[in-house]
Design an enzyme around this catalytic site. Sequence first.
Site, mmCIF file in Angstrom:
data_model
loop_
_atom_site.group_PDB
_atom_site.id
_atom_site.type_symbol
_atom_site.label_atom_id
_atom_site.label_comp_id
_atom_site.label_asym_id
_atom_site.label_seq_id
_atom_site.Cartn_x
_atom_site.Cartn_y
_atom_site.Cartn_z
ATOM 1 N N ASP A 106 -4.154 25.005 -10.458
ATOM 2 C CA ASP A 106 -3.067 24.287 -9.787
ATOM 3 C C ASP A 106 -1.658 24.532 -10.303
ATOM 4 O O ASP A 106 -0.703 24.212 -9.618
ATOM 5 C CB ASP A 106 -3.374 22.776 -9.786
ATOM 6 C CG ASP A 106 -2.800 22.083 -8.560
ATOM 7 O OD1 ASP A 106 -2.479 22.784 -7.575
ATOM 8 O OD2 ASP A 106 -2.662 20.852 -8.578
ATOM 9 N N HIS A 375 0.772 19.781 -15.114
ATOM 10 C CA HIS A 375 1.507 20.573 -14.109
ATOM 11 C C HIS A 375 2.207 19.692 -13.078
ATOM 12 O O HIS A 375 2.910 20.211 -12.207
ATOM 13 C CB HIS A 375 0.569 21.575 -13.418
ATOM 14 C CG HIS A 375 -0.603 20.948 -12.755
ATOM 15 N ND1 HIS A 375 -1.768 20.669 -13.425
ATOM 16 C CD2 HIS A 375 -0.811 20.553 -11.480
ATOM 17 C CE1 HIS A 375 -2.637 20.118 -12.578
ATOM 18 N NE2 HIS A 375 -2.073 20.032 -11.396
#
Length: 969
Positions: A106, A375
């Site tokens: 991701d 993230h």
Amino acid sequence: QESMHAYAANVYTTVVEELMKGKQRKFIAVEQEFFRLWWDMVATDTQKQQVHQLLQEGRLEFVIGGQVMHDEAVTLIDDQILQLTEGHGFLYETFGFRPQFSWHVDPFGASATTPTLFALAGFNAHLISRIDYDLKADMQKNKKLQFVWRGSPSLSERQEIFTHVMDQYSYCTPSQLPFSNRSGFFWNGFATFPDPPKDGVYPNMSLPVTDANLHLYAQTMVANIKERAAWFQTGEVLWPWGCDKQFFNASVQYSNMDLLVDYINKHSAEFGVTVQYATVRDYFQAVYSRNLTWEIRDSQDFLPYSTEPFQAWTGFYTSRSTLKGIARRASSLLYAGESFFTQYVWKHPEGSICKYKALKQLQSLRWAVSEVQHHDGITGTESPKVKDMYLNNLMYGMHNVKKLMASIIFDINNAKKNGEVYSSVYTKGSGKPDVDLYVVVYNPLAWNITTFVTVSVSSEAMSVYDELGYSVPAQVQSSVESQSTYDLYILVAISGLSYRKYSIKPVDGKQSAFIGSSIKYKRRDLTHAGQQSQQLFPVVNSCYQIVFDQNTNLMHSITERETNQTVQFTQEFLEYHVNGDTKKGPISDNYLFAPDASAVPVSKAVGLEVISGSLVTEIRQYFYSNVTSQDYTYAVYTRLYSVPEGYDGKLLCHRIEQEYSAGPLELNREAVLRTSTDLNTKQLLYTDNNGYQLQKRPFKAYVNNTVARNYYPMVQTAYIEDDTTRLMLLAERAHGVSSQGNGQVEVMLHRRLWNNLQWNLNNNLTLNDSSVVRPVIWLILGTKAVTNTLYRTIGLGLEHRPVVMFGALSGDKPKLPRRLQKNSVHDLPVTVPTNLHLQTLSIPGWRYSSDHAEHVRSIRMGKQKQGDADFSRVLLRIRHLYEVGEDPVLSQPVMVDLQSLLKGLGSVMAVEERSLTGTWDVNTLERWKWKTAQYPGKGSFNSTETSEDFIVTVYPKEIRTFFVYFQVQ
């Protein structure tokens, strides 16, 4: 906490239950933060026993195993290692489990540092997904989504790793069903916030598998598998089943999928496919055993990342600049606190501080710094309330570590706690003139440093003295921050991992600190400046002459005095105007940068003040939207230092410090500082990957969105150069950077956005950030050879500025605590050569045997239940800062005698070399060796040798990790 309540706890509870019901079922899990919260708060003893069993059977597999799935673009290598180590330490201590595969699906783009770190951690294969859409399409068509990646040019094949890029369907199950308008394969539906539905009916639950649709479901799944099979070289297809926030009701998931798997396998002759549940290890093991020869990819990264022509994910390099800055300050404070505490434990075994409480204080900051590497954390791509959670956790951890460091100093000095005692880090203390102030300054780097620290004081008449009562060079001047206070600059010279104590006394008459004198220049109207001849004036130290033009109050040129090379040099603030209305075209948001056109200059007028003194010259420039504006939106504070005889001023002299003030911005504006020079750079820019290695960034022309697609992350370093001269920028937080013209480099400092994309509105992702940001960038200008020898030490000097703690001594006769000779805590400093960096010196506290078999035995026998932390093991990491061939001297291997390096802490009894996160003995770690045309043999890697006698040779770019044991006093 909300996610735990809404769905995450239910994932682990129901998955464990369902895995126990069917031997064929499997599951992979990544982030330890959620798992640890479940393990500590929710899991029953039975469930814990079941997790142990499932891990042993290989049916539950932890992949990556860090606290989070960290971002790759804007994180620092130290923090990536920290968060991996934090998760791995827990997994190994608790289960004896060591992750060997990654699932980095991701993060928005892929850095070349990551494959190197995962190889150093003992991984056999790496898996990524988000890379440029056009590049992925090309790799997919040519069956090149799998390769052996040599992320580091210096470590090359020694730390290469097999890498799999997910195809166009990415990491989620394809959800379109041709026979139903409901999504497919997500039988538990989608999670709801804040509470799970009372009746158990979730939105968008897929059509249950029945006799009537079983064949249709199977056809859909098989068609997708076959489409993907055409993109890979082997007969195995990795088919990810799941997505974000899935498996909170694992029972309905597995019972439907079981029917489908059985049906396809019963009719495999007809379908031409067999299906099995698998972990990442199962997949890579199958590919590995095919024994194919793989192509090699060099150290080029996959940044930036675009999902379609107008979607360049380059905005997040700057989003939430304040969070990015605090995350890095916290990381730097943690680094200092770890080495400070480690030295205290070993040098002061009789000390009165409770070690267990101290370790908990450090752990609170380890957790917070690890967590924010997510993230959707340091990237600035979270909602405001989640950003506030990250900030609160960081501030709480920083407060704990400051308290710990202050209490260690008092304990060592047996101080009478009669004065007001407080510690403060990087913030300005406020000394009342009737009380003597003292500052304790700790140098967290394993080098001798000479630098300035700044303290806020209430009057100009000040003297500064060291521990022995000698006068210390200092300069006092009016403060940038406020009218009523002054900035006191103190010149400190401190050896590695040591502290010094300075007292600041108000004086009557006899002045010891220099006073900086101020000249204010008239505000200049830039719109008319072109018509007049230039009026130039210089600001000089022994390395540079900076020339300003009084007609514009802007910088004009910089001369590097050693070579007498002059570079035309101007700086201006510009703003990109961006669109927030999806009906009108591409938008900018937390993730994306989509400028309407070129950046527009924002200031019509500039004010200037120059403060000059014997040690510091500060140039303050204020940028106004027009000549009559009351308030400025932007400011630059530029500092040049001069160092008196007897001090090593080389690094201080060579840096031009700049601090910026930007904001509050108007809505849908993105602010950049553009530096233009006459260097013929051909628009080639260099930026770093995670403060570890540099990437070459040639300017690329695209059909659409060229500006945004030429933005890159600068975590610590960026530079431009021509044949002779290089201009380097060093940063204390991440920024987007670009070279939009020859000889130019621009840094994005701040963004304030609003948009009406429904997904963003639902998730409160609009980045209406009305703050003022105060980032710092240090510049170095010089020949390539000179800048090469300086920028790593100067960059780390910015990253790890000294920690300043304040105390006040009140009472009748303020005197320094007794027993305070110079460097009393650190009789023997810890110093490494300047091409090495002491990356970690800490006491992790893990309770596990270094002998793997013994550790696993003790877990199986149930001896690993909660116990006291282990203080006998010290974690040491040493990193070589240079690439092979980068510098004739500094790129050489370095021999380090660990016993001599650490003799200040005690007598070294034993040293064990470990994998990056400490969980493997390097002598027993054997990674898979994938076949390449260059190395046709397949087999396994063995790691580097550790020599006898505690002497280690560190080669370019190596990061070596050791457990060190001292003789107990």
